[in-house]
Design a protein around this motif. Structure first.
Motif, PDB file in Angstrom:
ATOM      1  N   GLY A   1      -3.807   4.281   4.217  1.00 20.97           N
ATOM      2  CA  GLY A   1      -2.579   5.042   4.383  1.00 20.97           C
ATOM      3  C   GLY A   1      -1.715   5.086   3.143  1.00 20.97           C
ATOM      4  N   LEU A   2      -2.325   4.893   1.979  1.00 16.71           N
ATOM      5  CA  LEU A   2      -1.612   4.946   0.705  1.00 16.71           C
ATOM      6  C   LEU A   2      -1.772   6.326   0.075  1.00 16.71           C
ATOM      7  N   PRO A   3      -0.925   6.672  -0.907  1.00 10.35           N
ATOM      8  CA  PRO A   3      -1.121   7.939  -1.629  1.00 10.35           C
ATOM      9  C   PRO A   3      -2.505   8.000  -2.269  1.00 10.35           C
ATOM     10  N   ASP A   4      -3.054   9.187  -2.373  1.00  7.92           N
ATOM     11  CA  ASP A   4      -4.422   9.351  -2.870  1.00  7.92           C
ATOM     12  C   ASP A   4      -4.665   8.661  -4.211  1.00  7.92           C
ATOM     13  N   LEU A   5      -3.681   8.702  -5.109  1.00  9.41           N
ATOM     14  CA  LEU A   5      -3.870   8.160  -6.457  1.00  9.41           C
ATOM     15  C   LEU A   5      -3.217   6.794  -6.624  1.00  9.41           C
ATOM     16  N   ALA A   6      -3.023   6.084  -5.517  1.00 15.24           N
ATOM     17  CA  ALA A   6      -2.336   4.795  -5.578  1.00 15.24           C
ATOM     18  C   ALA A   6      -3.097   3.773  -6.420  1.00 15.24           C
ATOM     19  N   PHE A   7      -4.396   3.664  -6.217  1.00 13.16           N
ATOM     20  CA  PHE A   7      -5.200   2.733  -7.018  1.00 13.16           C
ATOM     21  C   PHE A   7      -5.393   3.315  -8.417  1.00 13.16           C
ATOM     22  N   SER A   8      -5.200   2.478  -9.418  1.00 11.01           N
ATOM     23  CA  SER A   8      -5.322   2.953 -10.793  1.00 11.01           C
ATOM     24  C   SER A   8      -5.713   1.803 -11.708  1.00 11.01           C
ATOM     25  N   ASP A   9      -5.902   2.106 -12.979  1.00 10.25           N
ATOM     26  CA  ASP A   9      -6.332   1.092 -13.924  1.00 10.25           C
ATOM     27  C   ASP A   9      -5.218   0.156 -14.368  1.00 10.25           C
ATOM     28  N   ASP A  10      -3.955   0.452 -13.984  1.00  9.11           N
ATOM     29  CA  ASP A  10      -2.875  -0.414 -14.455  1.00  9.11           C
ATOM     30  C   ASP A  10      -2.860  -1.762 -13.738  1.00  9.11           C
ATOM     31  N   GLY A  11      -3.560  -1.862 -12.600  1.00  4.45           N
ATOM     32  CA  GLY A  11      -3.720  -3.147 -11.932  1.00  4.45           C
ATOM     33  C   GLY A  11      -2.534  -3.640 -11.161  1.00  4.45           C
ATOM     34  N   GLY A  12      -1.458  -2.859 -11.036  1.00  5.23           N
ATOM     35  CA  GLY A  12      -0.290  -3.299 -10.302  1.00  5.23           C
ATOM     36  C   GLY A  12      -0.554  -3.445  -8.816  1.00  5.23           C
ATOM     37  N   ARG A  13       0.083  -4.433  -8.182  1.00  8.47           N
ATOM     38  CA  ARG A  13      -0.126  -4.650  -6.745  1.00  8.47           C
ATOM     39  C   ARG A  13       0.469  -3.497  -5.948  1.00  8.47           C
ATOM     40  N   LEU A  14      -0.253  -3.058  -4.939  1.00 11.67           N
ATOM     41  CA  LEU A  14       0.176  -1.965  -4.073  1.00 11.67           C
ATOM     42  C   LEU A  14       0.646  -2.522  -2.734  1.00 11.67           C
ATOM     43  N   LEU A  15       1.752  -2.009  -2.236  1.00 11.07           N
ATOM     44  CA  LEU A  15       2.293  -2.434  -0.956  1.00 11.07           C
ATOM     45  C   LEU A  15       2.399  -1.220  -0.035  1.00 11.07           C
ATOM     46  N   GLY A  16       1.743  -1.327   1.114  1.00  9.36           N
ATOM     47  CA  GLY A  16       1.787  -0.252   2.094  1.00  9.36           C
ATOM     48  C   GLY A  16       2.415  -0.742   3.381  1.00  9.36           C
ATOM     49  N   CYS A  17       3.593  -0.293   3.696  1.00  7.72           N
ATOM     50  CA  CYS A  17       4.322  -0.754   4.883  1.00  7.72           C
ATOM     51  C   CYS A  17       4.242   0.278   5.997  1.00  7.72           C
ATOM     52  N   ARG A  18       3.734  -0.159   7.136  1.00  9.44           N
ATOM     53  CA  ARG A  18       3.670   0.711   8.312  1.00  9.44           C
ATOM     54  C   ARG A  18       3.849  -0.169   9.539  1.00  9.44           C
ATOM     55  N   ASP A  19       4.999  -0.024  10.179  1.00 13.29           N
ATOM     56  CA  ASP A  19       5.346  -0.938  11.266  1.00 13.29           C
ATOM     57  C   ASP A  19       4.487  -0.753  12.515  1.00 13.29           C
ATOM     58  N   THR A  20       3.775   0.349  12.605  1.00 10.00           N
ATOM     59  CA  THR A  20       2.879   0.562  13.752  1.00 10.00           C
ATOM     60  C   THR A  20       1.470   0.051  13.487  1.00 10.00           C
ATOM     61  N   ALA A  21       1.237  -0.546  12.314  1.00 10.52           N
ATOM     62  CA  ALA A  21      -0.108  -1.003  11.947  1.00 10.52           C
ATOM     63  C   ALA A  21      -0.594  -2.071  12.918  1.00 10.52           C
ATOM     64  N   ARG A  22      -1.853  -1.980  13.277  1.00 10.74           N
ATOM     65  CA  ARG A  22      -2.480  -2.971  14.145  1.00 10.74           C
ATOM     66  C   ARG A  22      -3.327  -3.956  13.352  1.00 10.74           C
ATOM     67  N   GLU A  23      -3.212  -3.871  12.028  1.00 10.15           N
ATOM     68  CA  GLU A  23      -4.005  -4.722  11.148  1.00 10.15           C
ATOM     69  C   GLU A  23      -3.149  -5.130   9.954  1.00 10.15           C
TER      70      GLU A  23
END
Length: 238
Positions: free
Chosen positions: A26-48
């Motif tokens: 559920g992240l933006p399409d280009l969220a993963f990149s070579d810069d290596g920064g940590r990605l945070l995806g917040c979704r309060d309805t997540a079951r995982e």
């Protein structure tokens, strides 16, 4: 039963894996990149509650309170699963930790003899009844819609199956009857299913549970290239 098993994973295929996982999380399409920064995806309805590492970059996804609490923790704590369990608290279940491997090409696969292979569900289901529940759960054959079951003496001996994620990646699982193990049948069927997936234009992914030595050896035998890790827990319903 001899098979060649040195696969490849080219730099150019990273973008496809990143895109597929970004969409799955559920992240933006280009969220993963070579810069290596940590990605945070917040979704309060997540079951995982899930931590995924791809090519050295970590994404942490789940309900806001859990993601924020875990945001500053070391990668190894998250990907080992212990931190996810601790933060999620009582009622969580289904901890899984695994190594992720990928392949975008495999050598020509030519069996010595023509195998008897079924693509039907009954044979795969019959094979599951012959195997311990933990092995069945780990292989996840039921969750994967494309199944290839090897028949030996009219009995299901091994099954490899894959599920397509985001129209890009074929996630592969393999199950072998206990009395047919150590004969190379798992590798044989895994390669057969992997070639079918590659022929359909998918990249191949294997999620080998971190504590499953046989699964890790199979992933290596199939020629997938380790490129990430995953840890997740299922959250209780609110």
């Amino acid at each position: 039963m001899s098979v060649a098993h040195e696969g490849t994973f080219h730099e150019g295929s990273r973008g496809i894996v990143r895109l597929a996982w970004a969409r799955r999380l559920g992240l933006p399409d280009l969220a993963f990149s070579d810069d290596g920064g940590r990605l945070l995806g917040c979704r309060d309805t997540a079951r995982e509650f899930i931590a995924v590492e791809l090519f050295g970059q970590v994404a942490l996804c789940g309900p806001t309170r859990l993601v924020e609490a875990a945001a500053g923790l070391p990668d190894d704590e998250l990907l080992g699963g212990g931190a996810l369990l601790r933060l999620a608290g009582p009622g969580v279940h289904g901890l899984r930790t695994a190594v992720l491997g990928f392949a975008d090409d495999l050598p020509v696969f030519q069996p010595d003899t023509e195998p008897e292979v079924s693509r039907g569900n009954p044979e795969a289901i019959e094979l599951e009844t012959l195997c311990p529940p933990d092995d069945v759960s780990s292989a996840g054959i039921e969750e994967r819609g494309y199944r290839f079951t090897l028949l030996v003496d009219d009995e299901p001996a091994a099954c490899a199956a894959y599920a397509v994620h985001e129209g890009l990646i074929a996630d592969l699982g393999v199950l072998v009857a206990p009395h047919r193990r150590r004969q190379g049948l798992g590798t044989f069927m895994g390669l057969l299913a992997a070639h079918e997936a590659l022929a359909e234009g998918y990249l191949v992914q294997v999620e080998a549970q971190a504590q499953n030595v046989a699964g890790l050896r199979l992933a290596d035998a199939l020629g997938v290239v380790p490129a990430g890790r995953i840890a997740s827990v299922a959250l209780r319903a609110q």
